[in-house]
Write a protein that holds these residues in place. Structure first.
Motif, mmCIF file in Angstrom:
data_model
loop_
_atom_site.group_PDB
_atom_site.id
_atom_site.type_symbol
_atom_site.label_atom_id
_atom_site.label_comp_id
_atom_site.label_asym_id
_atom_site.label_seq_id
_atom_site.Cartn_x
_atom_site.Cartn_y
_atom_site.Cartn_z
ATOM 1 N N SER A 1 3.084 16.545 -19.061
ATOM 2 C CA SER A 1 2.829 17.226 -20.375
ATOM 3 C C SER A 1 3.832 18.500 -20.478
ATOM 4 O O SER A 1 4.278 18.739 -21.739
ATOM 5 N N MET A 2 4.503 18.926 -19.556
ATOM 6 C CA MET A 2 5.276 20.068 -19.609
ATOM 7 C C MET A 2 6.553 19.400 -20.297
ATOM 8 O O MET A 2 7.161 20.063 -21.255
ATOM 9 N N THR A 3 7.302 18.496 -19.571
ATOM 10 C CA THR A 3 8.367 17.874 -20.074
ATOM 11 C C THR A 3 8.334 17.013 -21.661
ATOM 12 O O THR A 3 9.244 17.324 -22.453
ATOM 13 N N GLY A 4 7.002 16.522 -21.853
ATOM 14 C CA GLY A 4 6.997 16.128 -23.157
ATOM 15 C C GLY A 4 6.585 16.802 -24.045
ATOM 16 O O GLY A 4 7.070 16.753 -25.272
ATOM 17 N N GLY A 5 5.735 18.070 -23.934
ATOM 18 C CA GLY A 5 5.757 19.126 -24.982
ATOM 19 C C GLY A 5 6.920 19.927 -24.864
ATOM 20 O O GLY A 5 7.024 19.910 -26.468
ATOM 21 N N PRO B 1 2.438 18.182 -30.119
ATOM 22 C CA PRO B 1 1.984 18.313 -28.447
ATOM 23 C C PRO B 1 1.061 18.048 -28.132
ATOM 24 O O PRO B 1 0.838 17.595 -26.844
ATOM 25 N N ILE B 2 -0.026 17.860 -28.937
ATOM 26 C CA ILE B 2 -1.573 17.724 -28.650
ATOM 27 C C ILE B 2 -1.488 16.119 -28.407
ATOM 28 O O ILE B 2 -1.947 15.736 -27.417
ATOM 29 N N CYS C 1 1.789 23.306 -25.897
ATOM 30 C CA CYS C 1 2.142 23.961 -27.425
ATOM 31 C C CYS C 1 3.084 25.077 -27.185
ATOM 32 O O CYS C 1 3.697 25.240 -27.990
ATOM 33 N N LEU C 2 3.120 25.713 -26.087
ATOM 34 C CA LEU C 2 3.925 27.097 -26.031
ATOM 35 C C LEU C 2 5.330 26.408 -25.773
ATOM 36 O O LEU C 2 6.111 27.031 -26.557
ATOM 37 N N TYR D 1 1.082 30.991 -30.362
ATOM 38 C CA TYR D 1 2.386 30.986 -30.395
ATOM 39 C C TYR D 1 2.984 30.007 -31.379
ATOM 40 O O TYR D 1 3.816 30.275 -32.283
ATOM 41 N N PHE D 2 2.286 28.791 -31.136
ATOM 42 C CA PHE D 2 3.007 27.464 -31.782
ATOM 43 C C PHE D 2 2.493 27.809 -33.335
ATOM 44 O O PHE D 2 3.234 27.253 -34.142
#
Length: 299
Positions: A117-121, A143-144, A197-198, A288-289
């Motif tokens: 989720s971190m790398t894909g986001g 991102p969701i 999202c961040l 933030y997003f």
């Protein structure tokens, strides 16, 4: 003929019908950031689109492989075998760890869920550039959608995790605490949404960040107690141990291990940390997003 008719003909000599006027009330320029309530409502209205896109990406990635969906099960299993050989067999970090293989299975499976989720986001906005240019929709859907796709991938691996723990000795006695796995997964998913999202906005503003994600992911992996017990290794460094325990992944992994493997109650501060990290990062990351919504069409 009346004066009114004569006046209309003089103003419209070609006899064209008059153009109706449209009120601009309620209209906003394309790309303008909507209010937060409207933005959330628009996301909810597009929930079916988000789910459909997640499933499409999920099936598209598996069709390119000969084994298809089989890699969803093989990847984490092969990772566990590699980590067991290096850390458990060669480096002997398994000493003093009860059911080290189960310990490793939980750590690898749950950490990979957040790592993906971190790398894909981080690359969600740039990978969705063509969609952003062609359609008007809340950009947070990208991102969701990444997190939803990873969640759909994660569910079968959780089933594999249960099977491995059930058949690999030493066999653990299952207690009622196993049902706590569901709120733990829910909290980790909420955390992943905020993180995606961040990093989506950060990755859009600083494209080079995506090149560091593999390094950050590896550092985070070693600092989360995936392959060894942090409490034992850092017993002589209380400040460093406290910093490691503040790591959100430490809480999610330990909560899962206590509930599934060892059948013991987790301390209250660990649950509090998991909840605060999940909803705190979701609020911060989403806001933030959302504040950068107007900039996502510019590449």
């Amino acid at each position: 003929m009346s004066d009114t008719t004569t006046s209309n003909e003089s103003n419209n000599p070609l006899g064209l019908s008059s153009i109706p006027s449209v009120s601009s009330e309620g209209l906003v320029p394309v790309g303008r950031r909507a209010s937060l309530n409207s933005y959330i409502a628009a996301l909810w209205n597009r929930r079916h689109f988000i789910l459909a896109e997640s499933r499409a990406k999920m099936s598209g990635s598996t069709k390119r492989n000969l084994l298809g969906y089989g890699w969803m099960f093989l990847n984490p299993i092969l990772s566990v075998m590699a980590y067991w050989f290096i850390f458990g067999f060669i480096l002997q970090t398994s000493r003093g760890v009860e059911n080290f293989l189960g310990f490793l299975v939980v750590g690898v499976f749950f950490f990979q869920y957040t790592g993906k989720s971190m790398t894909g986001g981080t690359g969600a906005i740039r990978s969705g550039a063509s969609m952003i240019r062609g359609f008007q929709f809340p950009r947070a859907a990208l991102p969701i959608s990444t997190v939803v796709r990873n969640f759909l991938d994660f569910i079968p691996t959780v089933l594999v995790m249960f099977i491995l723990i059930a058949i690999i000795p030493p066999l653990e006695s299952i207690t009622w605490r196993v049902i706590l796995i569901f709120p733990i997964i829910a909290l980790q998913t909420v955390f992943n949404l905020g993180l995606a999202c961040l990093l989506a906005r950060v990755g859009h503003k600083l494209p080079d960040v995506s090149n560091f994600m593999s390094i950050v992911n590896r550092f985070w992996l070693y600092g989360s107690g995936v392959m060894f017990v942090i409490d034992d290794k850092l017993a002589g460094h209380p400040q460093l141990l406290a910093a490691m325990q503040f790591n959100p992944m430490y809480s999610y992994l330990e909560l899962t291990r206590n509930s599934l493997l060892y059948g013991v109650d987790s301390p209250w501060w660990m649950w509090a940390s998991a909840v605060l990290w999940a909803f705190g990062l979701l609020i911060v990351g989403f806001l933030y997003f959302w504040r950068g919504e107007e900039s996502y069409g510019r590449f």
